[in-house]
Scaffold this active site. Structure first.
Site, short mmCIF file in Angstrom:
data_model
loop_
_atom_site.label_atom_id
_atom_site.label_comp_id
_atom_site.label_asym_id
_atom_site.label_seq_id
_atom_site.Cartn_x
_atom_site.Cartn_y
_atom_site.Cartn_z
N CYS A 102 -5.07 17.58 27.42
CA CYS A 102 -6.22 17.81 26.54
C CYS A 102 -7.53 17.73 27.31
CB CYS A 102 -6.21 16.81 25.38
SG CYS A 102 -6.11 15.10 25.93
N GLU A 108 -7.19 13.51 17.04
CA GLU A 108 -7.45 13.69 18.48
C GLU A 108 -7.04 15.11 18.79
OE1 GLU A 108 -8.80 11.40 20.38
OE2 GLU A 108 -8.68 9.80 18.90
N GLU A 142 -9.09 26.98 24.53
CA GLU A 142 -8.21 26.07 25.25
C GLU A 142 -6.93 26.82 25.62
OE1 GLU A 142 -6.31 22.87 23.04
OE2 GLU A 142 -6.72 21.51 24.69
P1 NAD Z 1 -0.11 21.28 17.53
O1 NAD Z 1 -1.36 21.04 16.77
O2 NAD Z 1 0.51 22.62 17.49
O3 NAD Z 1 1.02 20.26 17.05
C1 NAD Z 1 0.80 18.86 17.04
C2 NAD Z 1 1.72 18.23 16.03
O4 NAD Z 1 1.34 18.69 14.73
C3 NAD Z 1 3.19 18.58 16.20
O5 NAD Z 1 3.98 17.45 15.93
C4 NAD Z 1 3.39 19.65 15.14
O6 NAD Z 1 4.72 19.75 14.67
C5 NAD Z 1 2.47 19.15 14.05
N1 NAD Z 1 2.05 20.18 13.08
C6 NAD Z 1 1.88 21.51 13.28
N2 NAD Z 1 1.50 22.11 12.13
C7 NAD Z 1 1.44 21.15 11.18
C8 NAD Z 1 1.11 21.15 9.79
N3 NAD Z 1 0.78 22.27 9.14
N4 NAD Z 1 1.13 19.96 9.14
C9 NAD Z 1 1.46 18.82 9.77
N5 NAD Z 1 1.79 18.76 11.07
C10 NAD Z 1 1.77 19.92 11.78
O7 NAD Z 1 -0.44 20.82 19.02
P2 NAD Z 1 0.54 20.83 20.28
O8 NAD Z 1 0.70 22.25 20.71
O9 NAD Z 1 1.75 20.02 20.00
O10 NAD Z 1 -0.31 20.00 21.34
C11 NAD Z 1 -1.29 20.57 22.11
C12 NAD Z 1 -2.66 20.22 21.59
O11 NAD Z 1 -2.82 18.81 21.54
C13 NAD Z 1 -3.77 20.73 22.47
O12 NAD Z 1 -4.77 21.30 21.69
C14 NAD Z 1 -4.29 19.44 23.14
O13 NAD Z 1 -5.62 19.51 23.56
C15 NAD Z 1 -4.09 18.44 22.07
N6 NAD Z 1 -4.07 17.09 22.61
C16 NAD Z 1 -5.14 16.28 22.36
C17 NAD Z 1 -5.18 14.98 22.88
C18 NAD Z 1 -6.33 14.06 22.59
O14 NAD Z 1 -6.18 12.86 22.80
N7 NAD Z 1 -7.46 14.55 22.13
C19 NAD Z 1 -4.12 14.53 23.65
C20 NAD Z 1 -3.04 15.38 23.89
C21 NAD Z 1 -3.01 16.66 23.35
#
Ligand code: NAD
Length: 497
Positions: free
Chosen positions: A302, A267, A401
């Protein structure tokens, strides 16, 4: 006692005990290496806790525990009606701890306490309850076989699920995964974001208190590039479910390919268009909704309605209404129940958002409202809700975004052009259209390439409908019975009669 005033919440914040260790096999434990990271409150920049910083060794241990628990069957083979009862108790315990969890969420990621208490925590409990309630009401299938055969089409839990979640709705995003993952009998290793780990850590104990056996739900706080990566590359994780950015989502697909081809359900991000046609039934309502669609949760949503597409013939009349409506969204201390815009999650997010505001200015868009940092004297990370007019869909602020309260206004001349602009994005999470014309509404709903489409509203939905993205917004769906697909394998059994 329920805290109700700003002073009450400040008092409770001072008295709060924060658990900051990992949770493995029913126990709070430090990270194997003893490492910690600072958990900083974006409200004022103060350090809330030193949180266990897990890595490969913790991932190995938690996955082994999850596997052993799954195989032992106390949860995975529990009768669905019993599992349902435990899930409902888990939801009730989340509700019973609503104030404590809301406070943790607000201190940790800066969202208004009214939202944490009114939206996030009840939404988390609902997700757990809904999946739990459903689990003894879903049936498997008998195939349309020849007379001498019996073909059974059954679903079984995948086994060990790793769930990696973001910081914008920390507990709710976790519960959108935990609900169906646990209800279908899996064991789970949950990795919350390093920017908001506290509620995930806290609810792990509530799961035990509800009767979920030790080892079924494990929580590993830590960084993405350490423990997140270790889980994504792990050879004994069957399914990886993720909510977060598109950039990391793509990386997780690579990790799955490089390891055991675990199922990966993503997601990811969005850049959602909110189309207002000249024949919208109520422009005032559309304007209020457009303001909320970019300011709610500081724009860290999101599905934020970050591209406002307005029919040129009403633009001069409509935009002042949006500017007026946005005045009702004012940054303030998130612990004040009157606040509806809190702090951005951290300094990095603050800089990112301010960087996009600079980019909008330098690309020639005009600031109609906001445009800068505010409340700097608090030590917190606050940004004014901002509107840019005169945006073209090619500009950086229209394409990327931002994940902050920054709205790009783009003009269009007819519905076909609006749909073309709306779909001209790598994302496909959500879209809205405002029109009183029924066939135009249906035509737009069909043509918009997005997982959720709203007509004459923005951001509607509950647990009954699937939620997720087209294109680079992801795959698979959270919520509804469709979410169960991610946590179950489909098996065909052929019996010769
Ligand atoms: P992010 O991708 O930076 O991090 C998300 C998670 O992934 C965190 O727990 C982070 O520690 C982990 N992560 C980061 N690098 C990783 C790696 N190399 N391997 C494994 N895990 C890793 O996102 P964010 O900044 O926490 O959240 C914001 C994003 O989430 C926005 O793009 C938003 O649109 C999206 N989002 C989507 C939905 C949906 O349902 N589609 C809902 C909420 C947020």
């Amino acid at each position: 006692m329920t805290a109700s005033t700003f002073a009450d919440w400040q008092q409770r914040a001072r008295e709060l005990t924060i658990e900051s260790r990992a949770f493995i096999e029913g126990q709070y434990v430090p990270a194997a290496a003893g490492a910690t990271f600072e958990c900083i409150s974006p409200i004022d920049g103060r350090v809330l806790a030193q949180v266990a910083s897990c890595d490969q060794a913790d991932a190995d241990r938690a996955v082994a525990v999850a596997r052993r628990t799954f195989e032992a069957g106390a949860w995975s083979r529990m009768a669905p009606a019993k599992r349902k009862a435990v899930m409902i108790r888990f939801a009730e315990l989340i509700e019973a701890h609503r104030d404590e969890l809301a406070l943790l969420e607000t201190l940790d990621m800066g969202k208004p306490i009214s939202d944490a208490r009114g939206v996030d925590i009840p939404g988390s409990a609902r997700a757990i309850r809904w999946s739990g309630e459903a689990i003894d009401k879903v049936y498997d299938e008998v195939a349309a076989t020849p007379h001498d055969q019996l073909g059974l089409v059954t679903r079984e839990p995948v086994g060990v699920v790793a769930a990696i979640v973001p910081w914008n709705f920390p507990l709710m995003m976790a519960c959108w995964k935990l609900g169906p993952a646990l209800a279908t009998g899996n064991s789970v290793v949950l990795k919350p974001s390093e920017k908001s780990p506290l509620t995930a850590i806290r609810v792990a104990q509530l799961a035990i208190d509800a009767g979920i056996p030790a080892g079924v739900l494990n929580v590993l706080p830590g960084y993405g590039h350490t423990v997140g990566k270790a889980l994504a590359l792990h050879m004994d994780v069957d399914t990886l479910v993720f909510t977060g950015s598109t950039r990391v989502a793509k990386q997780l697909m690579i990790y799955a390919g490089e390891s055991n081809m675990k199922r990966v359900w993503l997601e990811a991000g969005g850049k959602s268009p909110n189309i207002v046609c000249a024949d919208a039934p109520d422009l005032e309502a559309a304007a209020k909704s457009a303001a909320g669609a970019i300011a709610f949760n500081q724009g860290e949503v999101c599905t934020a309605g970050s591209r406002l597409l307005v029919e040129r013939s009403i633009k001069d009349r409509f935009l002042p209404m949006v500017v007026e409506a946005l005045k009702g969204w004012k940054p303030g201390n998130p612990l004040d129940p009157a606040t509806n815009v809190g702090a951005l999650v951290d300094t990095q997010q603050l800089e990112t958002v301010l960087g996009y505001i600079d980019a909008g200015r330098s690309e020639g868009a005009q600031v109609l409202a906001g445009g800068g940092r505010t409340l700097q004297e608090t030590g917190g990370y606050y940004v004014e809700p901002t509107i840019f007019d005169g945006v073209s869909n090619a500009m950086k602020i229209a394409r990327e975004e931002i994940f902050g309260p920054v709205l790009s206004v783009i003009a269009f001349d007819d519905l076909d052009e609006a749909i073309r602009i709306a779909n001209d994005t790598p994302y496909g999470l959500a879209a809205a259209v405002w029109t009183a014309n029924l066939s135009k509404a249906h035509r737009a709903a069909r043509a918009l390439r997005a997982g959720s489409v709203w007509v004459n509203q923005y951001d509607g939905g509950d647990m009954t409908a699937p939620f997720g993205g087209f294109k680079q917004s992801g795959n698979g769906r959270d919520k509804s019975l469709h979410a169960f697909d991610k946590y179950t394998e489909l098996k065909a059994t052929w019996i010769q009669l």
